[in-house]
Structures are given as structure tokens and as C-alpha cells.
Scaffold this motif. Structure first.
Motif, short mmCIF file in Angstrom:
data_model
loop_
_atom_site.label_atom_id
_atom_site.label_comp_id
_atom_site.label_asym_id
_atom_site.label_seq_id
_atom_site.Cartn_x
_atom_site.Cartn_y
_atom_site.Cartn_z
N PRO A 207 3.80 3.84 1.39
CA PRO A 207 4.15 3.72 2.98
C PRO A 207 3.18 3.14 3.85
O PRO A 207 2.05 3.50 3.73
CB PRO A 207 4.85 4.90 3.67
CG PRO A 207 5.21 5.69 2.47
CD PRO A 207 4.17 5.47 1.34
N ARG A 208 3.18 1.92 4.53
CA ARG A 208 2.26 1.15 5.21
C ARG A 208 1.73 2.05 6.31
O ARG A 208 0.60 2.07 6.49
CB ARG A 208 3.00 0.08 6.02
CG ARG A 208 2.02 -0.92 6.64
CD ARG A 208 2.78 -2.00 7.20
NE ARG A 208 1.58 -3.09 7.35
CZ ARG A 208 1.54 -4.29 6.47
NH1 ARG A 208 2.12 -4.16 5.40
NH2 ARG A 208 0.59 -5.04 7.12
N THR A 209 2.53 3.01 6.95
CA THR A 209 2.10 3.83 7.87
C THR A 209 1.11 4.88 7.35
O THR A 209 0.22 5.47 7.98
CB THR A 209 3.17 4.83 8.54
OG1 THR A 209 3.88 5.33 7.58
CG2 THR A 209 4.00 3.75 9.08
N GLU A 210 1.15 5.14 6.16
CA GLU A 210 0.14 6.13 5.57
C GLU A 210 -1.29 5.45 5.28
O GLU A 210 -2.26 6.22 5.24
CB GLU A 210 0.47 6.76 4.22
CG GLU A 210 1.61 7.71 4.13
CD GLU A 210 2.22 8.15 2.94
OE1 GLU A 210 1.15 8.05 2.03
OE2 GLU A 210 3.35 8.95 2.96
N THR A 211 -1.29 4.06 4.80
CA THR A 211 -2.60 3.57 4.24
C THR A 211 -2.79 2.48 5.26
O THR A 211 -4.16 2.25 5.02
CB THR A 211 -2.16 2.92 2.85
OG1 THR A 211 -1.29 2.02 3.10
CG2 THR A 211 -1.71 4.09 1.72
N ALA A 212 -2.30 1.80 5.76
CA ALA A 212 -2.73 0.59 6.61
C ALA A 212 -3.97 1.00 7.66
O ALA A 212 -4.89 0.26 7.83
CB ALA A 212 -1.69 -0.12 7.27
N SER A 213 -4.02 2.00 8.13
CA SER A 213 -4.92 2.47 9.04
C SER A 213 -6.13 3.17 8.92
O SER A 213 -7.14 3.66 9.46
CB SER A 213 -4.18 3.25 10.26
OG SER A 213 -3.70 4.31 9.85
N LEU A 214 -6.29 3.51 7.45
CA LEU A 214 -7.28 4.35 6.93
C LEU A 214 -8.64 3.35 6.95
O LEU A 214 -8.47 2.51 6.63
CB LEU A 214 -6.83 4.93 5.60
CG LEU A 214 -5.59 5.85 5.64
CD1 LEU A 214 -5.52 6.25 4.12
CD2 LEU A 214 -6.20 7.09 6.17
N THR A 215 -9.58 3.97 7.25
CA THR A 215 -10.94 3.44 7.17
C THR A 215 -12.05 4.52 6.67
O THR A 215 -11.83 5.43 7.17
CB THR A 215 -11.36 2.69 8.59
OG1 THR A 215 -11.29 3.72 9.30
CG2 THR A 215 -10.54 1.61 9.11
N GLY A 216 -13.08 4.06 6.40
CA GLY A 216 -14.27 4.89 6.16
C GLY A 216 -14.01 6.00 5.04
O GLY A 216 -13.51 5.64 4.14
N GLU A 217 -14.39 7.21 5.57
CA GLU A 217 -14.23 8.61 4.74
C GLU A 217 -12.76 8.78 4.37
O GLU A 217 -12.32 9.23 3.23
CB GLU A 217 -14.94 9.75 5.23
CG GLU A 217 -16.44 9.52 5.38
CD GLU A 217 -17.10 9.49 4.10
OE1 GLU A 217 -16.77 10.05 3.11
OE2 GLU A 217 -18.06 8.43 4.06
N ALA A 218 -11.93 8.65 5.49
CA ALA A 218 -10.52 8.68 5.15
C ALA A 218 -9.88 7.85 4.16
O ALA A 218 -9.30 8.14 3.37
CB ALA A 218 -9.80 8.61 6.25
N TRP A 219 -10.41 6.55 3.89
CA TRP A 219 -9.99 5.69 3.03
C TRP A 219 -10.34 5.73 1.74
O TRP A 219 -9.71 6.02 0.66
CB TRP A 219 -10.50 4.16 3.37
CG TRP A 219 -10.25 3.28 2.30
CD1 TRP A 219 -11.33 2.32 1.79
CD2 TRP A 219 -9.18 2.58 1.66
NE1 TRP A 219 -10.65 1.49 0.86
CE2 TRP A 219 -9.34 1.81 0.92
CE3 TRP A 219 -7.76 3.04 1.93
CZ2 TRP A 219 -8.17 0.85 0.20
CZ3 TRP A 219 -6.83 2.41 1.41
CH2 TRP A 219 -7.13 1.02 0.34
N LEU A 220 -11.66 6.67 1.64
CA LEU A 220 -12.20 6.87 0.37
C LEU A 220 -11.53 8.28 -0.37
O LEU A 220 -11.11 8.15 -1.35
CB LEU A 220 -13.64 7.12 0.39
CG LEU A 220 -14.53 5.96 0.71
CD1 LEU A 220 -16.06 6.32 0.77
CD2 LEU A 220 -14.44 4.93 -0.45
N ALA A 221 -11.17 9.16 0.72
CA ALA A 221 -10.33 10.26 0.40
C ALA A 221 -8.82 9.80 -0.14
O ALA A 221 -8.50 10.48 -1.12
CB ALA A 221 -10.21 11.05 1.53
N PHE A 222 -8.36 9.06 0.47
CA PHE A 222 -7.12 8.44 -0.05
C PHE A 222 -7.35 7.92 -1.28
O PHE A 222 -6.28 7.91 -2.48
CB PHE A 222 -6.70 7.45 0.97
CG PHE A 222 -5.40 6.60 0.36
CD1 PHE A 222 -4.08 7.51 0.48
CD2 PHE A 222 -5.45 5.46 -0.14
CE1 PHE A 222 -2.92 6.74 -0.16
CE2 PHE A 222 -4.25 5.07 -0.88
CZ PHE A 222 -3.04 5.64 -0.57
#
Length: 164
Positions: free
Chosen positions: A96-111
Motif C-alpha cells: 500500500p502506498r501509505t506504508e511505503t511512499a513516505s519512508l526515508t532514511g533508516e525507516a526506508w532501509l528497515a522496510f
């Protein structure tokens, strides 16, 4: 006058019991609405699955295209940026776009680490994705492990989706 007992009257007759078949028109409408809703739900699920599978197929093709473009231009920073965009687009297609679109930095890598067995992005070669824009130069020796980790992530994502 006539005697009421001599009149040819019959006792009250009850009507026959109502049969369950055929159902009333309202039940046919309810049944058809349920059937249409079930078919629409099934069709939508299949369509979403097809979109996700096609996104993975396109991501695999795009990754090989990015590799061949990198061999031509030899710009490691551009390659890492393009790779990051590819992973972002695939994650938005698969989740879902709401889960992934706003991730950046460490949160993006954790995802990105979530489907992996070990943290290859947060504490491995995948860290290049968030560090590269802030470094003056990206070492080309870091790219091969990064490509392998990204390929692994795409494969893990394909394993999660049926028939990918």
C-alpha cells in the motif's frame, strides 16, 4: 326462516403452505447482487495480483537495464539513484502506498530489510542507497554487493506474492 344448521356451509379452509421454491423476486435480486459482488471481488484480487506480478517482472528487467546503462556511463552515483528509484517504485506497486511512499532514511532501509533474513540494507551493502547522495564519490566496488542485495530483495518479494 331457515334453520342455520341446514344451510350448506363448509368449514373454514386454510390456504396451502407457501413453498420455498421458487423464491420471491426480492431473493433473486439479493442472490444476484451477492454473486456480482463475489465476482467483482475475485476479479479485483486477480487484477491486483497481476499488477504486482508484472511490477516484479518489470523490476527485474529494469535492474538488468540499469546494469547495462551503468557499464556505458560508469556514473556510480547516478546508478545508485536509479536503483533507489526502482526499489521505491516496486515497493509502491507491491505494498500500500501509505506504508511505503513516505519512508526515508533508516525507516526506508528497515522496510527494505523486512522480507530479508538478515539486515542487508540497514547494516550491509544496502546502506549505500541512503549514504550515496551525501558522499562526494561512490566507490564502484560497493555496487556489486548492492546489486546482489537488491536482486535478493526483488526475489524475496516475488516469493511472497503467488505466481510471481
Amino acid at each position: 326462516m331457515t334453520d342455520p344448521l341446514e344451510l350448506p356451509l363448509k368449514d373454514i379452509h386454510l390456504p396451502q403452505q407457501i413453498s420455498w421454491w421458487p423464491p420471491a423476486p426480492g431473493w433473486w435480486i439479493v442472490f444476484s447482487l451477492i454473486l456480482v459482488a463475489a465476482v467483482a471481488y475475485y476479479w479485483r484480487r486477480k487484477r491486483q495480483e497481476r499488477i504486482r506480478r508484472s511490477a516484479i517482472t518489470m523490476a527485474r528487467k529494469e535492474l538488468s537495464l540499469l546494469r547495462s546503462e551503468y557499464r556505458t556511463h560508469q556514473d556510480a552515483r547516478q546508478f545508485v539513484a536509479d536503483l533507489s528509484v526502482l526499489l521505491r517504485r516496486l515497493s509502491i506497486s507491491a505494498f500500500p502506498r501509505t506504508e511505503t511512499a513516505s519512508l526515508t532514511g533508516e525507516a526506508w532501509l528497515a522496510f527494505l530489510d523486512s522480507p530479508m533474513t538478515e539486515p542487508s540494507f540497514s547494516s550491509g551493502p544496502g546502506r549505500v542507497l541512503v549514504e550515496a547522495p551525501y558522499r562526494p564519490d561512490v566507490n564502484s566496488e560497493e555496487l556489486q554487493p548492492l546489486i546482489a542485495v537488491c536482486q535478493q530483495w526483488i526475489d524475496k518479494l516475488a516469493d511472497r506474492l503467488p505466481n510471481a
